[in-house]
Design an enzyme around this catalytic site. Structure first.
Site, short mmCIF file in Angstrom:
data_model
loop_
_atom_site.label_atom_id
_atom_site.label_comp_id
_atom_site.label_asym_id
_atom_site.label_seq_id
_atom_site.Cartn_x
_atom_site.Cartn_y
_atom_site.Cartn_z
CB SER A 253 60.92 54.76 40.63
OG SER A 253 59.72 54.89 39.88
CE LYS A 254 60.02 46.13 43.60
NZ LYS A 254 60.75 45.40 42.56
NE ARG A 255 56.40 56.14 41.89
CZ ARG A 255 57.41 56.74 42.51
NH1 ARG A 255 57.75 56.34 43.72
NH2 ARG A 255 58.08 57.72 41.95
#
Length: 481
Positions: A253-255
């Site tokens: 994920s982009k996190r």
């Protein structure tokens, strides 16, 4: 289906995810290995999530990665149009066909009622699902409601008992009981189909032989296979790819880092390196080879060699692969890859020949394309100032005198190549019985403003007599030597 036809069918809701790139790559490789076609279809039926320019960005990202589709937006073929919002009448007609055959029904339940059902099910720790309230309405009741409440949806009728087993090309036999398969909405009240109807209709009419997609769609496959059965169509073969994972084995994920293909392009990864890396996220050729061209991937690829387990997106491995590609790529080819980055660093005035020579001096230990400019800025711009901390180590009271003497010697050289320059400086040091370090360090600092880099003699040769002289004189002025 004797002809292999695959497709990549993203929604234009933003950037192309690296997981989507892998899906597209595997579909492309399978089609090309068997002499088939690879299609691009844009699934834009969820109008609330559309992002302007996303379709163009997806196409550009695929082209940058070397994945060319045979049919799709801008490449019309016999099965178009290839944008779902341009195929609405087809979906509506097929939904009505299902109703006529008794395989689907109108549902008039309000969003408020559906929310209440869902809340009650969650409170009782039951899986949320439609309670089939409208499933058995008689024809008269349906007609009356359609006249007074035209905003209905159309749901598919899933068998109440039994199970469905299908063979996934990666996971083998997979079985779902119908009790856990919801009566899925097929047509929304706004006249747009849901994914489940549109994907089946499109894959059939676009003659898709193999559906390759992420494992998050595995639970939807029974619904799709039922629709194929209800329409009397032959179903394609399915292959559900394992998840891409962060280093902590959570879903990518982009996190935790970049997930957009355009981010890796912007940072200076080579498309060949990214494709090589992505190919190995789930697939393995069965031997120790690590580097494959696209042609070699096409030859070697097989869904039988794709694993079931999630694949870790190891950024360090990607960096290493990119570094290896930079080492091996001809400088003339790297010149063209570097040009898009030149303007960002204000280095746009040098010739291709000069840039290629600088590349050859800098490519060792270079991981990303912009590093040629950031690490080797002195090849393109003279130092505007000198770091006092480096000067304290590289400069000495005697440095100015040595540099002036060396400049006088270099200016007399008829041949200004690295070998001659090195011999001249070594002779000077030997004549004065001075250690080479006391000569090389301040000379490098004066010319480049840094303490480390490629061989100094090669730097001087590339810069040339006039530029070397100009920089050294400027350094003597700034450093008060």
């Amino acid at each position: 289906m004797n002809i292999v036809r695959t497709r990549f069918a993203p929604s234009p809701t933003g950037y192309l995810h690296v997981g989507g790139l892998r899906t597209a790559l595997y579909a492309y490789l399978l089609a090309k290995k068997h002499g088939g076609q690879f299609l691009l279809r844009i699934e834009d039926t969820d109008q609330t999530r559309l992002v302007e320019g996303a379709t163009e960005n997806i196409i550009q990202a695929l082209q940058w990665a070397g994945i060319e589709f045979d049919e799709g937006p801008g490449k019309d073929g016999p099965c178009g149009p290839y944008v779902q919002s341009e195929r609405l009448d087809m979906y509506k007609n097929h939904a009505l066909e299902l109703i006529a055959k008794g395989h689907a029904y109108h549902c008039f339940c309000s969003p408020e009622r559906l929310d209440q059902i869902r809340a009650t099910q969650i409170a009782h720790k039951l899986p949320p699902a439609y309670d089939k309230h409208c499933r058995n309405l008689d024809a008269a009741a349906v007609a009356q409601k359609l006249a007074s409440e035209p905003k209905s949806v159309i749901r598919m009728k899933v068998p109440l008992e039994g199970e469905l087993t299908f063979s996934d090309l990666i996971r083998g036999p997979v079985t779902f009981g119908y009790k856990v398969v919801d009566d899925q909405v097929l047509m929304k009240s706004d006249g747009f189909p849901t994914y489940h109807l549109a994907v089946v209709v499109d894959d059939h009419y676009m003659k898709i032989s193999h559906v390759i997609r992420g494992e998050e769609w595995l639970s939807s496959t029974p619904k799709h296979l039922l629709l194929y059965e209800y329409f009397g169509w032959e179903a394609p073969q399915f292959a559900h790819l394992p998840l891409l994972l962060n280093s902590d084995r959570s879903k990518l994920s982009k996190r935790q880092g970049d997930v957009a293909v355009e981010d890796y392009k912007r940072k200076g990864y080579l498309p060949e390196a990214l494709i090589n890396f992505i190919a190995f996220l789930g697939w393995n050729p069965g031997d120790t080879r690590e580097f494959f061209s696209m042609e070699e991937l096409i030859k070697e690829f097989s869904l039988a060699c794709v694993g079931k387990a999630g694949a870790v997106f190891n950024l360090e491995k990607l960096d290493w692969i990119n570094e290896q590609y930079i080492q091996k790529m001809p400088a003339t080819a790297l010149v063209q890859r570097l040009k898009p980055f030149a303007a960002d660093y204000s280095f746009s005035n040098c010739s291709d020949t000069y840039l290629a020579q600088a590349i050859d001096l800098l490519r060792e230990r270079t991981t990303l394309l912009p590093e040629f400019f950031s690490r080797g800025s002195y090849f393109f711009q003279a130092p505007a100032s000198y770091d006092p901390a480096i000067a304290a180590k590289a400069w000495s009271p005697e440095a100015g005198g040595h540099i002036k003497s060396i400049l006088a010697l270099l200016n007399k050289l008829a041949s200004f190549d690295a070998t001659t320059i090195e011999a001249t400086i070594r002779d000077y040091a030997a004549t004065l019985n001075v250690g080479m370090g006391k000569i090389i360090q301040p000379l490098r600092f004066a010319i480049s403003g840094v303490a480390q880099g490629p061989t100094l003699y090669q730097i001087i040769a590339l810069l040339g007599k006039e530029e070397t002289d100009r920089r050294c004189m400027k350094a003597l002025e700034l450093l008060k030597a």
